[in-house]
Scaffold this motif. Structure first.
Motif, PDB file in Angstrom:
ATOM      1  N   SER A 130       0.253  -1.166   0.099  1.00 35.29           N
ATOM      2  CA  SER A 130       0.453   0.308   0.074  1.00 35.29           C
ATOM      3  C   SER A 130       0.965   1.210   0.237  1.00 35.29           C
ATOM      4  CB  SER A 130      -0.901  -0.089   1.089  1.00 35.29           C
ATOM      5  OG  SER A 130      -0.203   0.164   2.584  1.00 35.29           O
ATOM      6  N   ALA A 146      -9.135   0.289  -3.617  1.00 35.86           N
ATOM      7  CA  ALA A 146      -8.876   0.660  -3.073  1.00 35.86           C
ATOM      8  C   ALA A 146      -8.098  -1.202  -2.001  1.00 35.86           C
ATOM      9  CB  ALA A 146      -9.682   0.988  -2.189  1.00 35.86           C
ATOM     10  N   LEU A 147      -7.032  -1.097  -1.276  1.00 38.38           N
ATOM     11  CA  LEU A 147      -6.278  -2.710  -1.321  1.00 38.38           C
ATOM     12  C   LEU A 147      -6.711  -2.290  -0.032  1.00 38.38           C
ATOM     13  CD1 LEU A 147      -4.651  -4.901  -1.376  1.00 38.38           C
ATOM     14  CD2 LEU A 147      -2.882  -3.254  -0.886  1.00 38.38           C
ATOM     15  N   ILE A 148      -7.256  -3.007   0.631  1.00 40.77           N
ATOM     16  CA  ILE A 148      -7.459  -3.441   2.448  1.00 40.77           C
ATOM     17  C   ILE A 148      -5.984  -4.557   2.539  1.00 40.77           C
ATOM     18  CG2 ILE A 148      -8.836  -4.367   3.803  1.00 40.77           C
ATOM     19  CD1 ILE A 148     -11.529  -5.164   2.331  1.00 40.77           C
ATOM     20  N   SER A 206      -7.415  -4.361   9.228  1.00 41.81           N
ATOM     21  CA  SER A 206      -8.958  -4.171   9.588  1.00 41.81           C
ATOM     22  C   SER A 206      -9.024  -3.859  11.127  1.00 41.81           C
ATOM     23  CB  SER A 206      -9.619  -4.609   9.506  1.00 41.81           C
ATOM     24  OG  SER A 206      -9.644  -5.947  10.283  1.00 41.81           O
ATOM     25  N   VAL A 209     -12.188  -0.501   8.648  1.00 42.17           N
ATOM     26  CA  VAL A 209     -11.224  -0.944   7.343  1.00 42.17           C
ATOM     27  C   VAL A 209     -10.357  -0.617   6.869  1.00 42.17           C
ATOM     28  CG1 VAL A 209     -11.247  -1.866   4.987  1.00 42.17           C
ATOM     29  CG2 VAL A 209     -12.812  -2.431   6.730  1.00 42.17           C
ATOM     30  N   HIS A 210      -8.808  -0.502   7.241  1.00 47.71           N
ATOM     31  CA  HIS A 210      -8.296   0.334   6.568  1.00 47.71           C
ATOM     32  C   HIS A 210      -7.590  -0.073   5.385  1.00 47.71           C
ATOM     33  CE1 HIS A 210      -6.514   0.320  11.443  1.00 47.71           C
ATOM     34  NE2 HIS A 210      -7.858   0.416  10.716  1.00 47.71           N
ATOM     35  N   CYS A 211      -7.290   1.384   4.145  1.00 45.80           N
ATOM     36  CA  CYS A 211      -7.070   1.126   3.149  1.00 45.80           C
ATOM     37  C   CYS A 211      -5.913   1.689   2.881  1.00 45.80           C
ATOM     38  CB  CYS A 211      -9.157   0.704   1.970  1.00 45.80           C
ATOM     39  SG  CYS A 211      -9.497   2.057   2.030  1.00 45.80           S
ATOM     40  N   ARG A 212      -5.910   1.428   1.534  1.00 42.30           N
ATOM     41  CA  ARG A 212      -4.902   2.358   0.888  1.00 42.30           C
ATOM     42  C   ARG A 212      -6.352   2.494  -0.742  1.00 42.30           C
ATOM     43  NH1 ARG A 212      -0.252   3.608  -2.440  1.00 42.30           N
ATOM     44  NH2 ARG A 212      -1.299   5.186  -4.397  1.00 42.30           N
ATOM     45  N   TYR A 239      -9.338   4.543   6.261  1.00 43.33           N
ATOM     46  CA  TYR A 239     -10.475   4.501   6.420  1.00 43.33           C
ATOM     47  C   TYR A 239     -11.453   4.794   5.585  1.00 43.33           C
ATOM     48  CZ  TYR A 239     -12.505   6.974  10.083  1.00 43.33           C
ATOM     49  OH  TYR A 239     -13.179   8.333  10.505  1.00 43.33           O
ATOM     50  N   THR A 261      -9.578  -6.651  -2.394  1.00 43.28           N
ATOM     51  CA  THR A 261      -9.793  -5.266  -3.305  1.00 43.28           C
ATOM     52  C   THR A 261     -11.537  -4.682  -3.192  1.00 43.28           C
ATOM     53  OG1 THR A 261      -8.275  -5.737  -5.093  1.00 43.28           O
ATOM     54  CG2 THR A 261      -9.780  -4.251  -5.561  1.00 43.28           C
TER      55      THR A 261
END
Length: 608
Positions: A99, A198-200, A203, A213-216, A262, A278
């Protein structure tokens, strides 16, 4: 509001265990004046669990967005992901790395490059990250900066001129590191108008809001009200809130391409989503998901039982609560004739097992006992070439039905000062390791590579490695697949009755020594009876080890003064018959302390 990609930098901190990742993250946060948002000043700001603080380790990845005004007058948005250093959590590290566009590689000024440093560098290079080498702990009296610069050049293949010298403890050199991040780490690429990708990468569970959920965001935008789809889990949700990490969660109107943040979407359990999945929009979906997703597979298995059988309901509640936060914990209900009802659990490794054990004992105030940790074996049966996968000794079929068995092997990487090579090679050979490579890094340090069974690492390996090398050797491993083995089930018999909770799957040649240890421990814990008690370790019908608990014995010949010897012999024979009858009907109660001595002491000793 238009998104200026050129002012965003996404980077992570990677290093060996205890090289100062979380401390450096603290200095970044202090520099941005974010620490005040959390109340009192404390160390390891990104580590939320008590266990993380006490041990000085990071178990869960954490992220934070840091505003920084550079010397050129522009204010940059630095998205930092603090990663775990331990091999058990390497998949989480790989998702955090994927990420980012850049990585800070920390090297301890007194320890130099270690095994996990190399492993994480290779991981960063696989994802084409720009790597900035940093020598940390330069304030230590034992710091050897020229040695570290030479290792960065020779072992890591990085430019020593790019290296930044810092002390995460005092804050020295952190300002220069900020400027290096701005200069060398590229801004993210992405287009707001493209379909959402978006990539997880992580979390966590909140009791009131559900899963954060933490994502980029790689492409597209994410807003509250968007209907999204998890491409691997094939589940749809509606976004309730989006935001960024500034220690506290800060709500935003939109997350743009290149942002780390998030979202909340009414997800009930962490296990409902997968790290590496994804996220895309339902109305304008991406054609293909981002690469690299895989299901996290447990590699170490053990059963948990409450010490007091009345605590079973509390253990059920504790496991459900832990599962909400830890998606990698796998468990199912289990029962044992000796220990009652419990759970069969799968863990990512020994550290993960120990963390779960401590959390159950602390957070839920329960006394528990773990059975001996084991790995998953593949057993090939003679009939129809059937293959079964087992991790529980009680599931092992009759040896007459088994054609052959396979066990998981690892590629072990040991880095050590040259003076400890001999004892470490002896230890690896004892653990059935086969040396594949030996590389002298410099005049004082050597890298050893071995292929060895994962099961051998579970028992005493790490402790013995540290004691042999006085703590200087570092160890890292990756699972490489399965190889044929000579597997056997070791059963423990007390007074002829099998104790199922003490059964183990072992390499046949090690069965006698492993059985001897268990028999000796049981002998010291089981109370004496009026008759002799045999404690035996057996493979099928073959006894491989035995200990005997002597009986309490009344001296029935004490009243005989002189006379014919036949009278004494008659009394002794009568006593012997009585004890024989007693042994036939007698039932040996194995106290709880005996299981704790065999299982828990072995567990404590081997999971440090």
């Amino acid at each position: 509001m238009e998104n200026d990609y050129s002012l965003t930098r996404n980077f992570c901190i990677i290093a060996h265990i205890d090289h100062g990742k979380s401390t450096l993250a603290d200095r970044f946060i202090e520099g941005a004046k974010l620490g005040k948002q959390r109340g009192p000043v404390q160390n390891q700001l990104l580590d939320n669990m008590d266990i993380e603080r006490e041990r000085g380790i990071t178990i869960k990845s954490q992220a934070v967005t840091i505003p920084y005004t550079a010397k050129n007058g522009k204010t940059y948005k630095l998205n930092l992901v603090d990663t775990p250093g331990h091999v058990d959590f390497s998949y989480e590290v790989s998702r955090a790395i994927s990420s980012c566009e850049g990585a800070i590689l920390l090297v301890d000024a007194s320890q130099g490059v270690e095994a996990q440093t190399l492993a994480n560098l290779y991981l960063a290079m696989e994802h084409n990250l720009e790597v900035i080498p940093v020598i940390n702990k330069i304030d230590l009296p034992s710091a050897d900066i020229p040695m570290c610069l030479e290792q960065i050049d020779n072992e890591l293949g990085l430019d020593p001129d790019m290296t930044v010298l810092v002390s995460a403890k005092t804050g020295e050199g952190v300002d220069k590191l900020y400027e290096q991040i701005i200069k060398f780490i590229p801004p993210p690429e992405g287009v707001d108008e493209d379909p959402l990708k978006a990539l997880i990468f992580d979390s966590h569970y909140d009791a009131y809001r559900g899963v954060f959920v933490h994502c980029r965001i790689f492409d597209g935008c994410l807003r509250a009200g968007d209907e999204i789809r998890f491409m691997h889990a094939e589940a749809n949700y509606v976004i309730e809130e989006v935001g960024v990490f500034k220690l506290n969660f800060t709500q935003m109107d939109v997350l743009h391409a290149g942002d780390v943040g998030y979202f909340i979407a009414g997800i009930k359990k962490v296990s409902d989503i997968g790290v590496g999945d994804t996220v895309t929009r339902v109305d304008n979906p991406a054609k293909i998901p981002l690469s690299g997703f895989k299901e996290v597979q447990p590699v170490v298995f053990s059963s948990i039982y409450p010490v007091d059988a009345n605590d079973y309901e509390e253990l059920v509640a504790a496991m459900e609560r832990l599962k909400l936060n830890d998606a990698s914990l796998v468990y199912e209900k289990d029962s044992s004739a000796a220990l009652g009802f419990g759970f069969r659990c799968g863990f990512l490794g020994l550290l993960h097992l120990e963390v779960v054990q401590e959390r159950i004992e602390r957070e839920f105030n329960l006394s528990i006992v773990f059975t001996s940790p084991s790995v998953e074996y593949k057993v090939h049966l003679r009939k129809d070439n059937e293959i079964i996968e087992i991790d529980n000794p009680l599931e092992y079929p009759d040896s007459m039905l088994v054609d052959y068995s396979e066990e998981p092997y690892i590629k072990a990487n040991v880095m050590t000062p040259t003076e400890f090579i001999g004892p470490i090679m002896s230890l690896c050979m004892e653990k059935r390791g086969v040396q594949t490579n030996m590389n002298y890094l410099d005049a004082k340090r050597v890298e050893l590579q071995y292929e060895m069974p994962l099961a051998e690492v579970l028992f005493e390996f790490y402790d013995r490695l540290k004691s042999i090398s006085r703590g200087y050797a570092s160890f890292d491993y990756t699972v490489i697949g399965y190889k044929k083995t000579n597997l056997a089930r070791l059963d423990i018999l007390v007074n002829g009755d099998q104790v199922d909770a003490l059964s183990q799957l072992v390499f046949k040649e090690n069965a006698a020594s492993r059985g001897k240890i268990v028999c000796e421990r049981l002998k010291n814990e089981i109370h004496r009876q009026q008759y002799k008690i045999a404690i035996q370790a057996a493979i099928g019908g073959t006894i491989v080890s035995r200990e005997t608990i002597n009986a309490y014995r009344k001296d029935v010949t004490a009243k005989c003064y002189g006379g014919d010897i036949s009278r004494k012999r008659k009394l002794l024979e009568k006593q012997k018959e009585g004890k024989k009858r007693m042994k036939m009907v007698g039932n040996v109660e194995i106290p709880q302390e005996a299981f704790l001595a065999v299982l828990k002491s072995e567990d404590k000793k081997n999971t440090k």
